[in-house]
Motif scaffolding. Structure first.
Motif, PDB file in Angstrom:
ATOM      1  N   LEU A  94       3.471   3.958  -7.175  1.00  0.00           N
ATOM      2  CA  LEU A  94       4.767   3.868  -6.516  1.00  0.00           C
ATOM      3  C   LEU A  94       5.657   2.834  -7.194  1.00  0.00           C
ATOM      4  CD1 LEU A  94       3.595   3.926  -2.789  1.00  0.00           C
ATOM      5  CD2 LEU A  94       4.070   5.845  -4.323  1.00  0.00           C
ATOM      6  N   VAL A  95       6.940   3.170  -7.345  1.00  0.00           N
ATOM      7  CA  VAL A  95       7.881   2.241  -7.974  1.00  0.00           C
ATOM      8  C   VAL A  95       8.245   1.103  -7.031  1.00  0.00           C
ATOM      9  CG1 VAL A  95       8.828   3.903  -9.604  1.00  0.00           C
ATOM     10  CG2 VAL A  95       9.795   3.760  -7.308  1.00  0.00           C
ATOM     11  N   ASP A  96       8.224   1.353  -5.728  1.00  0.00           N
ATOM     12  CA  ASP A  96       8.510   0.332  -4.720  1.00  0.00           C
ATOM     13  C   ASP A  96       7.314   0.230  -3.778  1.00  0.00           C
ATOM     14  OD1 ASP A  96      11.153  -0.245  -5.600  1.00  0.00           O
ATOM     15  OD2 ASP A  96      11.843   1.593  -4.625  1.00  0.00           O
ATOM     16  N   PRO A  97       6.488  -0.814  -3.931  1.00  0.00           N
ATOM     17  CA  PRO A  97       5.316  -0.957  -3.066  1.00  0.00           C
ATOM     18  C   PRO A  97       5.713  -0.958  -1.590  1.00  0.00           C
ATOM     19  CG  PRO A  97       5.219  -2.505  -4.894  1.00  0.00           C
ATOM     20  CD  PRO A  97       6.585  -1.887  -4.937  1.00  0.00           C
ATOM     21  N   ASP A  98       4.941  -0.227  -0.795  1.00  0.00           N
ATOM     22  CA  ASP A  98       5.227  -0.113   0.630  1.00  0.00           C
ATOM     23  C   ASP A  98       3.914  -0.294   1.390  1.00  0.00           C
ATOM     24  OD1 ASP A  98       5.813   0.664   3.239  1.00  0.00           O
ATOM     25  OD2 ASP A  98       7.204   2.235   2.604  1.00  0.00           O
ATOM     26  N   PRO A  99       3.828  -1.313   2.292  1.00  0.00           N
ATOM     27  CA  PRO A  99       2.585  -1.536   3.043  1.00  0.00           C
ATOM     28  C   PRO A  99       2.126  -0.303   3.817  1.00  0.00           C
ATOM     29  CG  PRO A  99       4.108  -3.373   3.331  1.00  0.00           C
ATOM     30  CD  PRO A  99       4.867  -2.303   2.606  1.00  0.00           C
ATOM     31  N   ALA A 100       3.064   0.569   4.166  1.00  0.00           N
ATOM     32  CA  ALA A 100       2.698   1.773   4.915  1.00  0.00           C
ATOM     33  C   ALA A 100       1.801   2.695   4.091  1.00  0.00           C
ATOM     34  CB  ALA A 100       3.954   2.521   5.354  1.00  0.00           C
ATOM     35  N   TYR A 101       1.860   2.577   2.759  1.00  0.00           N
ATOM     36  CA  TYR A 101       1.085   3.437   1.881  1.00  0.00           C
ATOM     37  C   TYR A 101      -0.176   2.752   1.343  1.00  0.00           C
ATOM     38  CZ  TYR A 101       5.250   6.392   1.886  1.00  0.00           C
ATOM     39  OH  TYR A 101       6.309   7.183   2.257  1.00  0.00           O
ATOM     40  N   PRO A 103      -4.083   1.401   1.729  1.00  0.00           N
ATOM     41  CA  PRO A 103      -4.416   1.284   0.309  1.00  0.00           C
ATOM     42  C   PRO A 103      -4.484   2.632  -0.412  1.00  0.00           C
ATOM     43  CG  PRO A 103      -6.424   1.303   1.575  1.00  0.00           C
ATOM     44  CD  PRO A 103      -5.302   1.464   2.570  1.00  0.00           C
ATOM     45  N   LEU A 104      -4.247   3.746   0.294  1.00  0.00           N
ATOM     46  CA  LEU A 104      -4.534   5.078  -0.250  1.00  0.00           C
ATOM     47  C   LEU A 104      -3.347   5.746  -0.921  1.00  0.00           C
ATOM     48  CD1 LEU A 104      -6.727   6.479   2.669  1.00  0.00           C
ATOM     49  CD2 LEU A 104      -7.479   5.391   0.547  1.00  0.00           C
ATOM     50  N   GLY A 105      -2.130   5.208  -0.738  1.00  0.00           N
ATOM     51  CA  GLY A 105      -0.958   5.865  -1.279  1.00  0.00           C
ATOM     52  C   GLY A 105      -0.419   6.915  -0.328  1.00  0.00           C
ATOM     53  N   PRO A 106       0.696   7.550  -0.668  1.00  0.00           N
ATOM     54  CA  PRO A 106       1.312   8.545   0.216  1.00  0.00           C
ATOM     55  C   PRO A 106       0.485   9.823   0.301  1.00  0.00           C
ATOM     56  CG  PRO A 106       2.440   8.485  -1.891  1.00  0.00           C
ATOM     57  CD  PRO A 106       1.467   7.346  -1.911  1.00  0.00           C
ATOM     58  N   SER A 107       0.766  10.598   1.331  1.00  0.00           N
ATOM     59  CA  SER A 107       0.111  11.894   1.475  1.00  0.00           C
ATOM     60  C   SER A 107       0.509  12.813   0.318  1.00  0.00           C
ATOM     61  CB  SER A 107       0.511  12.538   2.807  1.00  0.00           C
ATOM     62  OG  SER A 107       0.087  11.745   3.892  1.00  0.00           O
ATOM     63  N   PRO A 108      -0.286  13.847   0.034  1.00  0.00           N
ATOM     64  CA  PRO A 108       0.066  14.787  -1.034  1.00  0.00           C
ATOM     65  C   PRO A 108       1.441  15.416  -0.805  1.00  0.00           C
ATOM     66  CG  PRO A 108      -2.190  15.146  -0.313  1.00  0.00           C
ATOM     67  CD  PRO A 108      -1.576  14.186   0.659  1.00  0.00           C
ATOM     68  N   PHE A 109       2.144  15.708  -1.907  1.00  0.00           N
ATOM     69  CA  PHE A 109       3.465  16.314  -1.802  1.00  0.00           C
ATOM     70  C   PHE A 109       3.741  17.164  -3.035  1.00  0.00           C
ATOM     71  CE2 PHE A 109       3.950  12.088  -3.675  1.00  0.00           C
ATOM     72  CZ  PHE A 109       4.747  12.312  -4.788  1.00  0.00           C
TER      73      PHE A 109
END
Length: 260
Positions: A94-101, A103-109
């Motif tokens: 991710l270009v902008d770290p987000d605590p919501a993501y 430790p696994l990262g965003p859902s598939p898209f």
């Protein structure tokens, strides 16, 4: 990964019940492009699953992609391919770290849609060659999360030669541009049947890299190709190892290709 494998096997079985006899498959390898194309009126459905380790020292850079696509033979020498990427990325992509993501990262898209036009320039030469031009258009979520703001354009010069029956060598010279960044790439591959049955199981090896910083950007991909009860349906698999930007990388691939 188990679920994806099961889905792939189901698709393979369904497709095998509807196939007719046909020519040898146009696309020879897992990653490299080959000289061959689908003939006029032929279609090639392809489904790829890749699990990628972008840096063996950082599991937050692992990601996977599911890539369905369709190639169409416009003429006996001209083929058009269209495919899309459904992907899952780790948090460090991710270009902008987000605590919501974490430790696994965003859902598939849905990451992008891509296409390629390939034309075979020669036929019957000692080493035949073809041209290919491609594009990739990122979707909004990829732009927001990955910073993929720019379209990707590519061009390739492909050399190929068959030997015996269903043996093949290929060479790729490629250029790719994304915004202000570009790269020149190369690739070479060879494949051959493993048994006396020329339509049986085959094996091959693909070697790829960049011309710039070649020591830190290269990979080797051995692969095995299994016909699934018909010449028109092939399951391919291989594990790629190498370096990218100096980091140790790996990729596991499973590909289903069906000519109809």
């Amino acid at each position: 990964m188990r679920q994806v494998f099961v889905v792939t096997m189901i698709l393979a079985l369904l497709a095998s019940m509807t196939q007719k006899a046909g020519a040898h498959h146009a696309m020879e390898y897992i990653e490299l492009e080959s000289y061959q194309t689908a003939k006029k009126g032929e279609y090639v459905f392809h489904l790829h699953y890749d699990y990628m380790v972008d840096d063996s020292g950082n599991p937050h850079l692992d990601h996977w992609e599911l890539t369905p696509g369709l190639s169409i033979g416009i003429t006996d020498r001209l083929m058009f391919d269209l495919h899309t990427h459904f992907a899952k990325f780790g948090s460090d992509h991710l270009v902008d770290p987000d605590p919501a993501y974490e430790p696994l990262g965003p859902s598939p898209f849905m990451e992008a849609v891509a296409g390629c036009l390939q034309f075979r320039l020669t036929e019957g030469w000692p080493l035949d060659f073809a041209l290919a031009a491609g594009f990739e258009l990122p979707f909004d979520r990829a732009k927001k999360l990955l910073g993929s703001e720019d379209y990707v354009y590519s061009g390739a010069l492909l050399f190929g030669r068959g030997f015996q029956e269903h043996g093949n060598v290929t060479f790729n010279l490629c250029y790719e541009a994304e915004g202000d960044e570009d790269a020149f790439m190369w690739g070479a591959g060879i494949k051959t049947p493993l048994t006396a049955d020329s339509h049986g199981i085959s094996a091959g090896i693909e070697i790829m890299g960049l011309f710039e910083d070649a020591v830190d950007n290269w990979s080797i991909l051995p692969g095995v190709y299994f016909p699934l009860g018909t010449r028109n349906l092939i399951l391919k698999t291989g594990i790629e190892t190498g370096k990218s930007g100096g980091a140790d990388i790996m990729r596991a691939n499973l590909t289903l290709m069906c000519l109809f």
